[in-house]
Design an enzyme around this catalytic site. Structure first.
Site, mmCIF file in Angstrom:
data_model
loop_
_atom_site.group_PDB
_atom_site.id
_atom_site.type_symbol
_atom_site.label_atom_id
_atom_site.label_comp_id
_atom_site.label_asym_id
_atom_site.label_seq_id
_atom_site.Cartn_x
_atom_site.Cartn_y
_atom_site.Cartn_z
ATOM 1 N N THR A 42 45.570 46.911 40.898
ATOM 2 C CA THR A 42 45.131 46.896 42.301
ATOM 3 C C THR A 42 44.284 45.668 42.541
ATOM 4 O OG1 THR A 42 43.045 48.021 41.831
ATOM 5 C CG2 THR A 42 44.949 49.413 42.403
ATOM 6 N N ASP A 43 44.217 45.259 43.790
ATOM 7 C CA ASP A 43 43.167 44.306 44.133
ATOM 8 C C ASP A 43 41.843 45.057 43.925
ATOM 9 O OD1 ASP A 43 41.627 42.207 44.972
ATOM 10 O OD2 ASP A 43 42.710 41.867 46.837
ATOM 11 N N TRP A 44 40.763 44.294 43.876
ATOM 12 C CA TRP A 44 39.477 44.904 43.499
ATOM 13 C C TRP A 44 38.984 45.904 44.558
ATOM 14 C CZ3 TRP A 44 41.700 42.603 40.012
ATOM 15 C CH2 TRP A 44 41.139 42.313 38.784
ATOM 16 N N GLY A 45 39.114 47.171 44.227
ATOM 17 C CA GLY A 45 38.695 48.212 45.172
ATOM 18 C C GLY A 45 39.822 48.669 46.083
#
Ligand code: BGC
Length: 759
Positions: A231-234
């Site tokens: 995932t992208d961060w968060g």
């Protein structure tokens, strides 16, 4: 590690260990499992240098990272229009990663530049998916040739910063395929990235991290991706759904809450353990690929990489205007360097890609060594206020020199990760400076440091414009070399510079409403829109000048007509007709003539960058396959080549086609047709077989006479034109044909439809 060994390892892990493996250890590491000999590895931003954080981690570029080399950002690298340049960057990054023990670099960033307003356009490549895919392919292949992974991002349709974590990019299937997926598709198929980073946003209402259609059906099954998705961060929404969709790793890590959700889901029978196993296998396969190929003794010389950063930027600088050949400048001339960015260039953007550069070159510092230059700051970029004293000093300095070079552009506060631009203007203080200097100095040149297009209200008042983009830490010396002719500029715009924001294709819906962004311009993004509408722009896609000139001749197409499954070779001769060595970007566009589908007037399908000595001619050869002629056909959910004539266009830019020739392509797929009561007469008549059936029936039922009778009853024969009757018939559904055939019974209509459907 062989896949069978990976499988064995996963089989020996507990459910808890497996769930936990699928989320990060902390901001930058995957988890290890000590008892199984599974190591933890580091990932790091990316994309144009290493942002390795050794102490406190963050994804916004807030805390310090190690000193590193900042190479030209994506906007510049794409302007290089060169696979070789992108590959060189990739090799350097791969080597640096080996030295710093980074298993995967978080890049390239390859989202389509849907609007010049996107705050992160400086990291992205292009408005054109083919160019983005080609540059991305070269970068990914090169990094991975050093046994380091890449994470092309942000997959997909993340084209704005506003509400990037919640908004939904809503588009039709054809637009997704031809534009937003296509940029990733070419790269995935040609370079096999080790990982992919899914974006924060939703696509048509489904978060990308949970989008099975995109992460599994398209990415893995269709394109053959065999790495892991992080995932992208968060960006994680629902962990269990994400695993089912094909998202392997939640980043960053540090909390065990969602791991426990996975364990519970397996226990409750909501998630098959097999799915978790497969996810772990895909992840470990990549982790071991890095660990087993680690080069412990790798070294890199920062100074050397700094030189390389300069050479890369020299390939990417775009010369936009050069009236009266004012450039290159002569060393003998006294030149005023004006503007803060002459002394402190803006060479990178803010946010997660921010590099802690170990050294920065400025044009001022460089030119003091070997040219006759004076300097005045002219403006400050901390705030957009006009400092009259600074302005006066700059004007006087320019007046007393033989030429003035103004270094201007966009400050961080105007473009950055995290927010979008509101307009295309440069700061007022800089525009005013350019206008005032140009009034007193006829030889005014502007150098731009920006990550995306700007309006240039002063364009007619200045002699030359040099687009340096965000050119990395050696931008100052690279620009100096271009200004004084040590380097002949050869960059080309990877995006259109529109005249006004209001002209941009998504002007009315960029940003969206209530977290929904409707991509109503469809496939008409960038030059596909401006060219199809014949709209004037400030500078077109593919545009860029040189200190020499090039002539094109002898466009040849190997065959006059081909079948869809054949490839075709196209050649064109390019000659350097000027007096110095130069590089030309030869661009090949394809346009469909006529056709039943609304398509852009031309689309980039091939390009090559070549180097030519004065007087030298080279033959450039391109090979096109069916994809160059295809569009995405929603009836069959596949690429489709419509039979007919296509134009092969060789251009200096998307709006300057120099040579063109026609080729006929015979499509080999058919779109199955099912007729219903609501099929129109026109649809039926378009197909020769169906036409015969309808005509036969029409004759039998005296349809011609019935139409004449109807025409009479509508105001007398001769009042209704033949054209009108024809148009009415063309658009008339079969069910309404009964109006003209009073004898036609409903069962006969059914029979007609059956006959048309071959029953
Ligand atoms: C960015 C990514 C980046 C990640 C880690 C996110 O905010 O969108 O591009 O790789 O942070 O820093």
């Amino acid at each position: 590690m062989e896949i069978s060994k990976v499988k064995e390892l996963v089989a020996g892990m507990t459910l808890e260990e497996k769930a936990s493996l699928c989320s990060g250890l902390d901001f930058w590491h995957t988890k290890g499992v000590e008892r199984m000999g599974i190591p933890s590895v580091m990932v790091s931003d990316g994309p144009h240098g290493l942002r390795k954080q050794e102490k406190r981690g963050d994804h916004l570029g807030l805390n310090d990272s190690i000193k590193a080399v900042c190479f030209p950002a994506g906007c510049a690298i794409a302007a290089g229009f060169s696979r070789k340049t992108a590959a060189r960057l990739g090799e350097l990054l791969g080597e640096e990663c080996q030295v710093e023990n980074i298993s995967t670099i978080l890049g390239p960033a390859m989202n389509i530049k849907r609007s010049p307003l996107c705050g992160r356009n400086f990291e992205y490549y292009s408005e054109d998916p083919f160019l983005a895919a080609e540059i991305g392919t070269a970068y990914v292949n090169a990094v991975q040739s050093r046994n380091v992974g890449t994470s092309p991002k942000h997959f997909m349709a993340n084209n704005q910063e506003y509400h990037r974590m919640t908004s939904s990019s809503d588009m039709d299937e054809r637009t997704a395929r031809e534009i937003y997926l296509a940029a990733f598709e070419g790269m995935v198929k040609n370079a096999k990235p080790w990982t992919i980073m899914n974006s924060y946003n939703k696509l048509n209402g489904t978060y990308l991290c949970e989008n099975k259609e995109i992460l599994t059906d398209v990415l893995r099954k269709e394109w053959g991706f065999d790495g892991y998705v992080m995932t992208d961060w968060g960006a994680m929404n629902r962990r269990v759904e994400a695993l089912k969709a094909g998202c392997n790793l939640e980043m960053p890590g540090g909390s065990s809450v969602t791991d426990a959700q996975i364990v519970q889901a397996v226990k409750d029978g909501e998630l098959e353990e097999m799915v978790l196993d497969q996810s772990c296998e895909e992840l470990l396969h990549i982790v071991f690929r890095y660990v087993e190929n680690r080069k412990e003794d790798a070294l890199f010389d920062r100074e050397k990489d700094h030189e390389a950063a300069r050479e890369l930027e020299e390939e990417c600088i775009v010369l936009l205007k050069n009236e009266g050949d004012i450039l290159p400048l002569s060393k003998e001339k006294k030149v005023a360097l004006i503007g803060k960015y002459a002394a402190a260039p803006r060479y990178q953007g803010d946010g997660s890609s921010h590099i802690n550069s170990f050294r920065v070159d400025s044009a001022l510092e460089t030119l003091k060594e070997w040219a006759d230059v004076v300097y005045a700051q002219g403006y400050d970029d901390a705030e957009d206020v006009i400092d009259e004293a600074m302005l006066r000093e700059a004007v006087e300095t320019a007046r007393n020199a033989e030429a003035a070079v103004i270094f201007a552009g966009l400050p961080d506060s105007f473009e950055s990760e995290g927010y979008d631009r509101k307009h295309l203007r440069m700061p007022d203080c800089q525009n005013r400076l350019i206008e005032e200097v140009a009034k007193v100095q006829p030889n005014t040149i502007v150098v731009l440091h920006n990550g995306a297009p700007v309006e240039m209200p002063w364009i007619a008042e200045v002699k030359a414009v040099v687009e340096a983009y965000l050119g990395g830490q050696a931008v100052g010396s690279a620009v100096a070399n271009v200004l004084y002719g040590k380097v002949n500029p050869s960059g080309r715009l990877p995006e259109t510079f529109p005249l006004r924001l209001q002209d941009t294709p998504c002007y009315l819906n960029y940003g969206g409403e209530r977290d929904k962004v409707i991509y109503s311009e469809g496939v008409f993004v960038g030059y596909r829109y401006y060219e199809s509408r014949e709209m004037p722009v400030l500078f077109p896609f593919g545009y860029g000048l040189s200190y020499t000139t090039f002539a094109y001749s002898n466009l040849t197409i190997e065959k006059d007509s081909i079948q869809e499954s054949e490839t075709v070779k196209i050649t064109v001769d390019v000659t350097n007709t000027g007096t110095c060595m130069g590089k030309e970007v030869v661009q090949l566009y394809v346009g469909k003539k006529g056709g039943s589908i609304v398509r852009p007037i031309r689309e980039l399908r091939a390009f090559d960058k070549i180097e030519l000595n004065p007087g030298e001619t080279k033959t450039v050869e391109f090979t096109l396959d069916s994809r160059a002629f295809a569009y995405w056909e929603t009836e069959i959910h596949d690429w489709f080549v419509e039979s007919g004539a296509y134009e092969i266009q060789i251009g200096r830019s998307a709006s300057e086609i120099i040579l063109s020739k026609e080729i006929r392509v015979e499509g080999e797929k058919t779109i199955p047709k099912v007729y219903t009561r609501n099929s129109t007469v026109g649809e039926v008549m378009a197909d020769p077989k169906s036409r015969r059936i309808l005509e036969a029936m029409g004759k039998e039922m005296n349809m011609g006479e019935s139409i004449a009778a109807m025409a009479d009853s509508q105001g007398g024969a001769g009042v209704i034109s033949k054209e009108m009757v024809a148009a009415m018939m063309e658009g008339m559904p079969l069910r309404s044909v009964m109006m003209f055939m009073p004898g036609l019974k409903p069962e006969m209509l059914e029979q007609l439809i059956n006959a048309l459907n071959g029953k």
